[in-house]
Structure formats: C-alpha cells, structure tokens
Design a protein around this motif. Structure first.
Motif, PDB file in Angstrom:
ATOM      1  N   THR A   1      -4.898 -13.844   5.307  1.00  0.00           N
ATOM      2  CA  THR A   1      -4.611 -14.262   6.509  1.00  0.00           C
ATOM      3  C   THR A   1      -6.146 -14.254   7.458  1.00  0.00           C
ATOM      4  OG1 THR A   1      -5.007 -11.585   7.490  1.00  0.00           O
ATOM      5  CG2 THR A   1      -2.756 -12.505   7.576  1.00  0.00           C
TER       6      THR A   1
ATOM      7  N   TYR B   1      -6.330 -22.032   4.425  1.00  0.00           N
ATOM      8  CA  TYR B   1      -5.034 -20.715   4.979  1.00  0.00           C
ATOM      9  C   TYR B   1      -4.501 -21.639   5.308  1.00  0.00           C
ATOM     10  CZ  TYR B   1      -3.054 -18.037   8.092  1.00  0.00           C
ATOM     11  OH  TYR B   1      -1.948 -17.271   9.321  1.00  0.00           O
TER      12      TYR B   1
ATOM     13  N   LYS C   1      -0.811 -21.885   3.830  1.00  0.00           N
ATOM     14  CA  LYS C   1       0.842 -21.462   4.950  1.00  0.00           C
ATOM     15  C   LYS C   1       2.150 -22.694   4.884  1.00  0.00           C
ATOM     16  CE  LYS C   1       1.531 -18.311   6.911  1.00  0.00           C
ATOM     17  NZ  LYS C   1       2.176 -17.216   6.876  1.00  0.00           N
TER      18      LYS C   1
ATOM     19  N   SER D   1       0.630  -1.074  -0.232  1.00  0.00           N
ATOM     20  CA  SER D   1      -0.186   0.216   0.317  1.00  0.00           C
ATOM     21  C   SER D   1       0.473   1.152   0.423  1.00  0.00           C
ATOM     22  CB  SER D   1      -0.683   0.186   1.018  1.00  0.00           C
ATOM     23  OG  SER D   1      -0.183  -0.589   2.486  1.00  0.00           O
TER      24      SER D   1
HETATM   25  N1  LIG Z   1      -3.122 -12.604  13.127  1.00  0.00           N
HETATM   26  C1  LIG Z   1      -3.147 -14.207  12.950  1.00  0.00           C
HETATM   27  O1  LIG Z   1      -3.821 -14.548  13.939  1.00  0.00           O
HETATM   28  C2  LIG Z   1      -1.877 -14.797  12.549  1.00  0.00           C
HETATM   29  C3  LIG Z   1      -2.183 -16.195  13.675  1.00  0.00           C
HETATM   30  C4  LIG Z   1      -0.454 -17.163  13.112  1.00  0.00           C
HETATM   31  C5  LIG Z   1       0.433 -16.919  12.429  1.00  0.00           C
HETATM   32  N2  LIG Z   1       0.455 -15.568  11.571  1.00  0.00           N
HETATM   33  C6  LIG Z   1       1.333 -15.379  10.369  1.00  0.00           C
HETATM   34  O2  LIG Z   1       1.889 -13.971  11.119  1.00  0.00           O
HETATM   35  C7  LIG Z   1       2.345 -12.947   9.944  1.00  0.00           C
HETATM   36  C8  LIG Z   1       1.343 -12.144  10.274  1.00  0.00           C
HETATM   37  O3  LIG Z   1       0.176 -11.642  10.389  1.00  0.00           O
HETATM   38  P1  LIG Z   1      -0.184 -10.715  10.808  1.00  0.00           P
HETATM   39  O4  LIG Z   1      -1.765 -10.941  11.633  1.00  0.00           O
HETATM   40  O5  LIG Z   1       0.309  -9.468  11.028  1.00  0.00           O
HETATM   41  O6  LIG Z   1      -1.179 -10.542   9.445  1.00  0.00           O
HETATM   42  P2  LIG Z   1      -2.228  -8.733   8.882  1.00  0.00           P
HETATM   43  O7  LIG Z   1      -2.351  -7.784   9.504  1.00  0.00           O
HETATM   44  O8  LIG Z   1      -3.052  -9.204   8.264  1.00  0.00           O
HETATM   45  O9  LIG Z   1      -0.818  -8.124   8.001  1.00  0.00           O
HETATM   46  C9  LIG Z   1      -0.576  -8.525   6.378  1.00  0.00           C
HETATM   47  C10 LIG Z   1       0.064  -7.766   5.407  1.00  0.00           C
HETATM   48  O10 LIG Z   1       0.004  -8.693   4.112  1.00  0.00           O
HETATM   49  C11 LIG Z   1       0.220  -7.919   3.213  1.00  0.00           C
HETATM   50  N3  LIG Z   1       0.682  -7.564   2.106  1.00  0.00           N
HETATM   51  C12 LIG Z   1      -0.627  -8.377   1.581  1.00  0.00           C
HETATM   52  N4  LIG Z   1      -0.597  -9.261   0.155  1.00  0.00           N
HETATM   53  C13 LIG Z   1       0.116  -8.527   0.428  1.00  0.00           C
HETATM   54  C14 LIG Z   1       1.027  -8.977  -1.412  1.00  0.00           C
HETATM   55  N5  LIG Z   1       0.331  -9.156  -2.017  1.00  0.00           N
HETATM   56  N6  LIG Z   1       1.852  -7.970  -0.720  1.00  0.00           N
HETATM   57  C15 LIG Z   1       2.634  -7.486  -0.266  1.00  0.00           C
HETATM   58  N7  LIG Z   1       1.999  -7.287   0.939  1.00  0.00           N
HETATM   59  C16 LIG Z   1       1.253  -7.968   1.112  1.00  0.00           C
HETATM   60  C17 LIG Z   1      -0.525  -6.562   4.111  1.00  0.00           C
HETATM   61  O11 LIG Z   1       0.114  -4.994   3.488  1.00  0.00           O
HETATM   62  P3  LIG Z   1      -1.484  -4.265   3.540  1.00  0.00           P
HETATM   63  O12 LIG Z   1      -1.615  -4.457   4.883  1.00  0.00           O
HETATM   64  O13 LIG Z   1      -0.408  -3.081   2.908  1.00  0.00           O
HETATM   65  O14 LIG Z   1      -2.798  -5.230   2.876  1.00  0.00           O
HETATM   66  C18 LIG Z   1      -0.722  -6.412   5.764  1.00  0.00           C
HETATM   67  O15 LIG Z   1       0.514  -5.419   5.684  1.00  0.00           O
HETATM   68  C19 LIG Z   1       1.455 -13.929   8.299  1.00  0.00           C
HETATM   69  O16 LIG Z   1       2.377 -14.784   7.632  1.00  0.00           O
HETATM   70  C20 LIG Z   1       0.490 -15.109   9.194  1.00  0.00           C
HETATM   71  O17 LIG Z   1       0.405 -16.241   8.217  1.00  0.00           O
HETATM   72  C21 LIG Z   1      -0.708 -14.670  12.198  1.00  0.00           C
END
Ligand SMILES: NC(=O)c1ccc[n+]([C@@H]2O[C@H](COP(=O)([O-])OP(=O)(O)OC[C@H]3O[C@@H](n4cnc5c(N)ncnc54)[C@H](OP(=O)(O)O)[C@@H]3O)[C@@H](O)[C@H]2O)c1
Length: 290
Positions: free
Chosen positions: A66, A133, A137, A33
């Motif tokens: 996510t 999902y 992953k 973004s």
């Molecule tokens: N949240 C959970 O419950 C959870 C649990 C276990 C593991 N995880 C893992 O932890 C990591 C971080 O999760 P989170 O919850 O912080 O994620 P999140 O808040 O959903 O943020 C995802 C990020 O990915 C970016 N993104 C999405 N599509 C993209 C693309 N095509 N190119 C570049 N950037 C892109 C988004 O950018 P924009 O903001 O600019 O759209 C956002 O900054 C992930 O790998 C997730 O699988 C999360």
C-alpha cells in the motif's frame, strides 16, 4: 459462528474489521507475520495449506502493498513486491477461491482512476491508473472480474480510523502536524473522498450478510479538498495553528511522482441498496480520537 477468511487482518483497515465484527464471525486470518503459520499470498501453496479443513464461504482480501511512493519506485517491475503482492497475490487467491467455491471480497482503491474528473467517480467511469500502485490494483481488479466465479469489489479512498494506529491515516497525520505546528501548505486543488472505516466495515458486513456481488464505491461519498479537511480537523481538536493553503499544480512542477487531482467516489449505487445510512465525514471526525 460463520467462518470468514481474511488477508491483511493486521493492517490499518483489516484490524478494525476483525475487532468490530469479532462477535459476528469466526475469522481465519491468513497472516504473513504469524510466527507459527505465516501465509504469504504470493505463494499459492502457502495459502492452500492454511485453508485445509476450512468451511468458509467468503474471503475478504485486504492484504496489499500500500505504500504508493515505494510502489512508484518499482514502476514496471513485475518482480517487485508491489506487483507480486497486489497482482500475483490476488491471482493466487482468485484460483483458490474458485477451487473452494469462496466468494471473494476484493478491497480496491480510487487510485485506479486518473484523477482528472472534477466530480466524484462512479462505477461506470473508465479506469486509467497513472502510477504503479494504481496500475497494480487495477490489474488485480481485472483478474477478479475476469476469473473469479463469485466476487465483490469495494473501492475506497483515504480510509480513517476512530483511533490511532501504528500506520497513521491522513486525518491523524494532519492532527499531529497541526499540534506540532509542522503542517505544510494544504492543497486547495486536490480532492479526496474520505472513508470512515467503521462504516466501511459495516458495508463489508452487508456484503457478507446479503452475498451482494459486483463493483461498488464504498467511501463516504463526499468530496473534500485537503485544505477544507485540515480546517475541519483543526476545529475539532481546537488547534489555533494557521493553516497555509497551497496548490497541487505548483507542487507537481518540482515532483516526479504523479498524483491524482481528485479521488472522491460517488456512492449513489451503494446507498440505493444499503440497509443503513453512512456517517457524514463531519460526524465521523467528531467521533475520532485524535
Ligand atoms: N490505506 C489506504 O489509504 C487505502 C486506500 C484505498 C484502498 N486501500 C486498500 O485497502 C486494503 C487495506 O489497506 P490497509 O491500508 O489496511 O493496508 P496496510 O495497513 O498496509 O496492511 C496491509 C496488510 O497486507 C499484509 N500483507 C502484505 N504483504 C503480504 C503478503 N505477501 N502475504 C500476506 N499478507 C501480506 C500485511 O501484513 P503484515 O502486517 O503482517 O505485514 C498487512 O496486514 C488494501 O487492499 C489497499 O489497497 C487502502
């Protein structure tokens, strides 16, 4: 300052990571973004262009699709955004990391497991994702393990922040619903392994400081039912709302989307090597601004 490349720097976890370690590292954010220099990780040339002139040795990969329910609606669709971001995006980053001799730190999830084990999962337990999902992953993990030259995979579950964020984490959702008296029945047979994000950031910093490689579970190491977690949050915020208990097993009878019954993770491998102590969930919740 050492330069570190970050994807997903504006997300729930990535934004805490960049704020908490702002005085330790110089972050190069690959941000979709960004209005002037957007980087879409599903497009290899867009990443390559952004890395020109970088002298970083590490890439921390938070970016992902996510939304688990939205991903489930894309099941088996390899053209869908869940597969494209989580699998193709990671493939692109692995190739670029290898070309630039970058150590890739891949953020992964307990949803790679089927949730049938009653106790916390260890790194040695076989993965068996039960929804899209988790499958995407798991495929991303496989790409990293098979193709990346220098890698660390950190699995977490139910991350929660010390503050309120636009995308609400589980504990802030529970607190809001308690206050609004709209909290639905909380499962006594569904178990999670909450991850205190400030500690998780310290774990990633430990990987950056020590160049540790391999697979680690990096949650709190604790196992909580939704019901017990809600009761703990209720006590901290001083809510008097009655919390109803319910059963995931009954809920699943009228819902098609599969749910893992247990996603708690054992952190024994991590804490045997870590040079600081993880914060107990009760203490982390007490430090959370609800
Ligand atoms: N949240 C959970 O419950 C959870 C649990 C276990 C593991 N995880 C893992 O932890 C990591 C971080 O999760 P989170 O919850 O912080 O994620 P999140 O808040 O959903 O943020 C995802 C990020 O990915 C970016 N993104 C999405 N599509 C993209 C693309 N095509 N190119 C570049 N950037 C892109 C988004 O950018 P924009 O903001 O600019 O759209 C956002 O900054 C992930 O790998 C997730 O699988 C999360």
């Amino acid at each position: 300052m050492t330069e570190v490349i970050v994807t997903g720097a504006n997300g729930l976890i990535g934004s805490v990571f960049c704020d908490q370690l702002a005085s330790s590292y110089n972050f190069c954010k690959l941000d979709i973004s960004n209005p002037t220099k957007p980087v879409d990780i599903t497009k290899a040339d867009s990443i390559e262009e952004a890395l020109k002139g970088s002298d970083a040795h590490f890439l921390v990969h938070f970016a992902a699709f996510t939304n688990v329910t939205a991903a489930w609606e894309q099941t088996d669709d390899v053209d869908g955004s869940a597969y494209q971001v989580n699998v193709v995006g990671t493939q692109n980053l692995v190739e670029i990391c290898n070309q630039h001799q970058l150590h890739l730190i891949q953020i992964s999830t307990a949803y790679v497991f089927d949730g049938e084990k009653p106790t916390p999962y260890s790194e040695l337990d076989p993965i068996n994702p039960i929804e899209w999902y988790g499958k995407t992953k798991a495929l991303a993990e496989a790409v990293v393990q098979e193709k990346a030259e220098h890698w660390t995979i950190l699995r977490i579950d139910q991350p929660f922040r010390p503050d309120r964020f636009t995308k609400l984490d589980l504990v802030h959702k529970i607190a809001d619903d308690l206050r609004a008296r709209t909290l639905s029945g909380q499962f006594t047979d569904h178990f999670v392994g909450p991850t205190w994000i400030p500690d998780f950031v310290k774990v990633i910093d430990w990987v950056l400081r020590t160049s540790q490689t391999g697979l680690f579970h990096a949650s709190s190491g604790e196992q909580w039912s939704n019901f017990e977690l809600a009761k703990q949050i209720q006590q901290i915020i001083g809510s008097t709302t009655q919390i109803q208990s319910s059963l995931l097993n009954e809920y699943l009878q009228s819902h098609n989307r599969p749910y893992q019954k247990n996603t708690a993770l054992s952190t024994k491998k991590l804490i045997a090597q870590l040079d600081f102590e993880l914060t107990p969930v009760v203490q982390a919740l007490a430090q959370t601004q609800f």
